[in-house]
Motif scaffolding. Structure first.
Motif, PDB file in Angstrom:
ATOM      1  N   GLU A   1       0.837  -1.185   0.000  1.00 18.33           N
ATOM      2  CA  GLU A   1       0.000   0.000   0.000  1.00 18.33           C
ATOM      3  C   GLU A   1       0.878   1.243   0.000  1.00 18.33           C
ATOM      4  OE1 GLU A   1      -3.405  -0.014   2.676  1.00 18.33           O
ATOM      5  OE2 GLU A   1      -2.832  -2.033   3.284  1.00 18.33           O
TER       6      GLU A   1
ATOM      7  N   SER B   1       2.533   4.357   1.242  1.00 21.61           N
ATOM      8  CA  SER B   1       2.887   4.665   2.624  1.00 21.61           C
ATOM      9  C   SER B   1       2.408   6.065   2.998  1.00 21.61           C
ATOM     10  CB  SER B   1       4.415   4.567   2.793  1.00 21.61           C
ATOM     11  OG  SER B   1       4.772   4.838   4.115  1.00 21.61           O
TER      12      SER B   1
ATOM     13  N   THR C   1      -3.172   2.705   7.309  1.00 22.93           N
ATOM     14  CA  THR C   1      -3.762   1.840   6.283  1.00 22.93           C
ATOM     15  C   THR C   1      -5.267   1.777   6.513  1.00 22.93           C
ATOM     16  OG1 THR C   1      -3.574  -0.203   7.577  1.00 22.93           O
ATOM     17  CG2 THR C   1      -1.664   0.429   6.232  1.00 22.93           C
TER      18      THR C   1
END
Length: 449
Positions: free
Chosen positions: A31, A33, A65
Motif C-alpha cells: 500500500e 505509505s 492503512t
C-alpha cells in the motif's frame, strides 16, 4: 487400551508450538505509505479526548492503512458510547502526511439496548433488556442493569466498569448477579438437563498501560445451589437425587466458592471481528480457599492461545490451543466439558463429557477461512471455512490413553445476518467412532475462536 507413549505427547506438543510460532509467509500487495500527522476530534462536547484515545491504536507517526482505520472504528463503535462514529482521513500539512478525523454523535441520556453474541462457555446469548448509563458524564465509565439469556445460562445483574480507577492506570470491573446455569448430563446414554442456581459478586482489577495492561487479578464470591432433580431431554420425566450416580449425588448441596485468580491476557489481533493477523491468548491460575471465604478448596488452571495469519488476500489460517486443569476437590460446575459447537465439533453437545465433568482438558483446532466477497476492507458478510478439531478430557484418577482422544473435520459457513449477527453453520464429521455418530450439523453465533 493402548497407551500413548511419552514420545508421542512430545511430538504433539512440539507440533502445537511450531504452528503457534511459525512465521507464515504471505504475499500482500504493497500500500502507498502514509504517515499519521495528528488526530482531530469532532462532536465530543461531553466526552474527554482521553476517552476516545483509549480505544484508538493509531498514534501520530504511525503508518496509516485502511485496515488500521477500520480496526480503530470497530473498537470505538463497540463501546456504544455514541449514536454514530465516523473515522476518515484528510491530507496533512505536506505530501505523505494525513490527519485522522474522529467524528462522533454522543448519547445524552441513559438508553435501552438489545444485543446478542456468542461465548465459549454459554454458546449463543442475547440481552433482551439492558438499561445503560455508559459514559453519562463523559469519563468513559460503564454501568448497566441487564437481563442475560443464553443456551445454558439465564441471569439478572448489575455491571460496572471504571477504566481509570482513582485516575490511575488501573481498570476496575464489578458484577452483582443471580441466575441459573444448565449443565448437560448423560446417564446410561440418555441426555438430561441439570440446573444450578448461582449468584454473588465478581470483581476484577487490570492494568491499562505498559506491561500491566496484560495482567489481571479477579476475586469472586459465589453461592451455588444444584437442583435435586434433572430433567430428561426426550421425555417429560425427571431423575431424582436418589437415582443420581454416586459421583454426582455427593456434590448436590448448597455451597459457597470464593476464589482469587491471577492471569495474563494479550490481544494483538489486527481486527476483532475478522482477524487476519495477530495473536490472542490468556493464561490464568485460580485458588479457591477457606481463607477467602470458600467452603471448598481447589486450584484451577486455564490456557487459551489463538493465532491468525493471512495467507493471501483475505484468506486466513487460524489456530487455537486450549488446555485446563482443576484439582479433584472441585465440584462439577467448576470443571470442563467436551463436545459440541463450541468445543470439539463432530460430536453431540457435551457428549464426550464424563459424569461429574472432567478435570484435565485439551482441545486444538485449525481453520482455513476464506470470504466469498472480493472486497479487501471491512468485515466479510459471508465466509467459508475448512476445519480440523482434536481433543480429550480426563479425570485426575484416569490415565491418558488413545481412547480419550477424539478428532473431527468438516466445513462451514459464517453469514452476517441483520440483528442476529454472525451466524455459524458447521458440517462436522467425526474421525473416531462414538456410538452411532457419523455426522453433526452445528449452529451457533460468531467464529469458533
Amino acid at each position: 487400551m493402548k497407551m500413548i507413549h511419552k514420545e508421542t505427547w512430545v511430538k504433539y506438543t512440539a507440533l502445537a508450538f511450531i504452528v503457534l510460532l511459525l512465521p507464515f509467509t504471505s504475499v500482500v500487495p504493497q500500500e502507498r505509505s502514509l504517515q499519521l500527522e495528528r488526530i482531530e476530534f469532532k462532536g465530543n462536547t461531553k466526552t474527554d479526548e482521553s476517552v476516545l484515545l483509549r480505544y484508538l491504536r493509531l498514534r501520530p507517526g504511525d503508518r496509516v492503512t485502511a485496515d488500521k482505520v477500520d480496526r480503530d472504528w470497530q473498537a470505538l463503535a463497540a463501546t456504544d458510547f455514541f449514536k454514530s462514529v465516523e473515522l476518515y482521513t484528510r491530507p496533512g500539512s505536506r505530501k505523505g502526511l494525513v490527519v485522522l478525523v474522529v467524528e462522533v454523535t454522543e448519547r445524552r441520556w441513559p438508553y435501552f439496548q438489545f444485543e446478542g453474541g456468542h461465548s465459549d462457555l454459554d454458546g449463543w446469548y442475547f440481552v433482551p433488556f439492558s438499561l445503560r448509563f455508559d459514559n453519562l458524564f463523559g469519563k468513559g465509565h460503564e454501568w448497566n442493569f441487564q437481563a442475560y439469556l443464553s443456551d445454558r445460562f439465564t441471569r439478572l445483574g448489575f455491571n460496572y466498569h471504571n477504566p481509570d480507577l482513582l485516575s490511575s492506570s488501573l481498570a476496575f470491573d464489578l458484577q452483582f448477579y443471580g441466575g441459573t446455569r444448565t449443565f448437560i448430563l448423560y446417564i446410561d446414554g440418555q441426555e438430561l438437563n441439570h440446573d444450578v442456581d448461582v449468584g454473588g459478586i465478581d470483581m476484577k482489577l487490570s492494568g491499562t498501560e505498559g506491561i500491566f495492561r496484560y495482567l489481571f487479578l479477579r476475586y469472586n464470591n459465589l453461592n451455588f445451589s444444584p437442583a435435586r432433580t434433572a430433567a430428561f431431554v426426550d421425555t417429560d420425566s425427571v431423575l431424582t437425587i436418589s437415582l443420581f450416580p454416586k459421583k454426582l449425588a455427593v456434590q448436590i448441596e448448597d455451597t459457597t466458592i470464593a476464589s482469587l485468580t491471577a492471569g495474563i491476557q494479550i490481544d494483538r489481533r489486527d481486527n476483532v471481528f475478522y482477524p487476519m493477523r495477530g495473536f490472542w491468548g490468556v493464561a490464568s491460575a485460580g485458588l479457591a480457599h477457606s481463607e477467602l471465604g470458600s467452603k471448598i478448596d481447589f486450584v484451577r488452571y486455564r490456557f487459551d492461545a489463538r493465532i491468525y495469519q493471512r495467507i493471501f488476500r483475505r484468506h486466513v489460517l487460524a489456530f487455537n490451543v486450549k488446555a485446563g486443569s482443576v484439582s479433584r476437590e472441585a465440584p462439577f460446575y467448576q470443571r470442563f466439558y467436551l463436545g459440541g459447537a463450541n468445543s470439539l465439533r463432530g460430536y453431540p453437545e457435551r457428549r464426550l463429557t464424563p459424569i461429574g465433568y472432567g478435570a484435565r482438558h485439551f482441545l486444538t483446532s485449525i481453520e482455513y477461512r476464506f470470504p466469498f466477497s472480493s472486497r479487501q476492507t471491512g468485515t466479510p458478510g459471508a465466509v467459508g471455512v475448512f476445519f480440523f478439531d482434536a481433543g480429550g478430557l480426563w479425570n485426575t484418577d484416569e490415565k491418558i490413553d488413545s481412547d480419550g482422544l477424539y478428532r473431527a473435520f468438516g466445513f462451514g459457513l459464517r453469514l452476517k445476518i441483520p440483528i442476529i449477527g454472525l451466524t455459524r453453520i458447521d458440517f462436522a464429521f467425526p474421525l473416531d467412532k462414538f456410538e452411532d455418530n457419523d455426522f453433526q450439523l452445528h449452529f451457533s453465533l460468531g467464529h469458533a475462536f
